[in-house]
Design a protein around this motif. Structure first.
Motif, short mmCIF file in Angstrom:
data_model
loop_
_atom_site.label_atom_id
_atom_site.label_comp_id
_atom_site.label_asym_id
_atom_site.label_seq_id
_atom_site.Cartn_x
_atom_site.Cartn_y
_atom_site.Cartn_z
N PRO A 262 0.77 -1.24 0.00
CA PRO A 262 0.00 0.00 0.00
C PRO A 262 0.81 1.30 0.00
O PRO A 262 0.23 2.37 -0.11
CB PRO A 262 -0.85 -0.10 1.27
N ALA A 263 2.12 1.22 0.11
CA ALA A 263 2.94 2.44 0.15
C ALA A 263 4.31 2.16 -0.43
O ALA A 263 4.78 1.02 -0.43
CB ALA A 263 3.09 2.94 1.60
N ALA A 264 4.95 3.21 -0.90
CA ALA A 264 6.37 3.10 -1.27
C ALA A 264 7.17 3.08 0.02
O ALA A 264 6.79 3.75 1.00
CB ALA A 264 6.77 4.28 -2.14
N ALA B 92 17.69 0.10 10.07
CA ALA B 92 17.50 1.26 9.19
C ALA B 92 16.15 1.92 9.43
O ALA B 92 15.15 1.24 9.65
CB ALA B 92 17.62 0.83 7.73
N LYS B 93 16.15 3.23 9.39
CA LYS B 93 14.90 3.99 9.46
C LYS B 93 14.31 3.99 8.06
O LYS B 93 15.02 4.15 7.07
CB LYS B 93 15.15 5.44 9.91
N ILE B 94 12.99 3.82 7.99
CA ILE B 94 12.31 3.82 6.70
C ILE B 94 11.13 4.78 6.75
O ILE B 94 10.66 5.17 7.83
CB ILE B 94 11.85 2.41 6.29
N ARG B 95 10.70 5.16 5.58
CA ARG B 95 9.58 6.09 5.44
C ARG B 95 8.61 5.50 4.44
O ARG B 95 9.00 5.05 3.37
CB ARG B 95 10.10 7.43 4.95
N TYR B 96 7.32 5.48 4.80
CA TYR B 96 6.26 5.00 3.92
C TYR B 96 5.60 6.21 3.28
O TYR B 96 5.18 7.13 3.99
CB TYR B 96 5.20 4.24 4.70
N ASP C 139 -4.47 6.60 -3.61
CA ASP C 139 -4.43 5.16 -3.43
C ASP C 139 -5.58 4.74 -2.51
O ASP C 139 -5.98 5.46 -1.62
CB ASP C 139 -3.09 4.76 -2.78
N ALA C 140 -6.07 3.54 -2.70
CA ALA C 140 -7.20 3.04 -1.92
C ALA C 140 -6.84 2.78 -0.47
O ALA C 140 -7.71 2.58 0.36
CB ALA C 140 -7.73 1.75 -2.54
N PHE C 141 -5.56 2.79 -0.11
CA PHE C 141 -5.18 2.51 1.27
C PHE C 141 -4.70 3.74 2.03
O PHE C 141 -4.62 3.70 3.24
CB PHE C 141 -4.07 1.46 1.32
N GLY C 142 -4.31 4.80 1.38
CA GLY C 142 -3.74 5.93 2.10
C GLY C 142 -4.40 7.23 1.72
O GLY C 142 -5.02 7.35 0.68
N SER C 143 -4.28 8.18 2.61
CA SER C 143 -4.79 9.50 2.27
C SER C 143 -3.77 10.18 1.37
O SER C 143 -2.61 9.78 1.29
CB SER C 143 -5.02 10.31 3.54
N GLU C 144 -4.20 11.22 0.68
CA GLU C 144 -3.32 11.89 -0.27
C GLU C 144 -2.06 12.42 0.39
O GLU C 144 -2.12 13.06 1.43
CB GLU C 144 -4.07 13.02 -0.96
N GLU C 145 -0.93 12.12 -0.22
CA GLU C 145 0.37 12.59 0.20
C GLU C 145 0.71 12.29 1.66
O GLU C 145 1.43 13.01 2.31
CB GLU C 145 0.49 14.09 -0.08
N ALA C 146 0.14 11.22 2.18
CA ALA C 146 0.43 10.82 3.55
C ALA C 146 1.80 10.15 3.63
O ALA C 146 2.26 9.55 2.66
CB ALA C 146 -0.64 9.87 4.06
N ALA C 147 2.44 10.25 4.77
CA ALA C 147 3.71 9.56 4.99
C ALA C 147 3.76 9.10 6.44
O ALA C 147 3.18 9.72 7.32
CB ALA C 147 4.89 10.47 4.68
N THR D 1 8.62 -1.95 11.59
CA THR D 1 7.50 -1.24 12.19
C THR D 1 6.79 -0.44 11.11
O THR D 1 7.37 -0.02 10.12
CB THR D 1 7.95 -0.31 13.33
N TRP D 2 5.51 -0.26 11.35
CA TRP D 2 4.61 0.50 10.48
C TRP D 2 3.95 1.46 11.45
O TRP D 2 2.96 1.11 12.10
CB TRP D 2 3.64 -0.50 9.85
N ALA D 3 4.56 2.65 11.64
CA ALA D 3 4.18 3.57 12.73
C ALA D 3 4.34 2.78 14.03
O ALA D 3 5.43 2.29 14.30
CB ALA D 3 2.79 4.13 12.53
N ASN D 4 3.27 2.59 14.81
CA ASN D 4 3.40 1.85 16.08
C ASN D 4 2.96 0.39 15.93
O ASN D 4 2.77 -0.30 16.92
CB ASN D 4 2.59 2.54 17.19
#
Length: 182
Positions: free
Chosen positions: A42-44, A53-57, A63-71, A88-91
């Motif tokens: 659902p995200a890059a 490593a720190k990652i960013r989604y 997209d059907a799973f995320g709000s616009e320009e959300a990270a 981890t995916w946020a918490n």
């Protein structure tokens, strides 16, 4: 094929097990390579693929799973190619375990650990759809974002109805994510 829901300490865990007819290395690549993730996840995922490593989604617009320009932010907890990937995916927590079968395929066990049981049916549906997309991608039946969006729209309602019924009302009070199929 459907997820099971279990308590995990003070959290909840959805567990899926899929037997895939693809070699473990091929499944592993689909879990980490940006081109593959763009079709089924659902995200890059931006950032180094390494333990710690720190990652960013980054969620694609519309997209059907995320709000616009959300990270969102996360961290890779375990990176042991081609057997274990956990981050981890946020918490929340996503864990993939890959085990080769005796026939050249792979058993994929995916666990999603989260806090709020009220979102269990919604989250079970979302990850179920993602794993179906992964399976189709690996089989060569899905290779583009428009195909992905259509598949999500087709699969969401019946799967959500299944999870609402099987997990019960307490696990079903949160509906689809913003911008997702209603």
């Amino acid at each position: 094929m459907y997820a099971s829901l279990d308590e995990a300490g003070n959290q909840w865990k959805l567990t899926y097990k899929r037997e895939l007819p693809h070699p473990t290395d091929e499944v592993w690549c689909a879990l980490i390579e940006p081109k593959s993730l763009a079709v089924w996840f659902p995200a890059a995922i931006e950032g180094e693929r390494a333990e710690g490593a720190k990652i960013r989604y980054v969620f694609p617009m519309g997209d059907a799973f995320g709000s616009e320009e959300a990270a969102m932010l996360g961290e890779i907890l375990h990176f042991d190619p081609p057997a274990l990937l956990e981050y981890t995916w946020a918490n929340e927590n996503l864990r993939y375990v890959l085990e080769p079968t005796g026939t050249g395929g792979t058993v994929l066990t995916f666990c999603f650990t989260f806090d709020d049981v009220a979102a269990a049916a919604r989250d079970a549906t979302g990850w179920h759809v993602c794993l179906d997309l992964l399976t189709e991608y690996l089989s060569g039946a899905l290779d583009a974002a428009p195909d992905r969006k259509k598949k999500i729209e087709e699969q969401w309602r019946p799967l959500f109805a299944h999870y609402v019924e099987s997990l019960g009302p307490g696990a079903s009070t949160q509906g689809p994510p913003n911008g997702g199929p209603a």
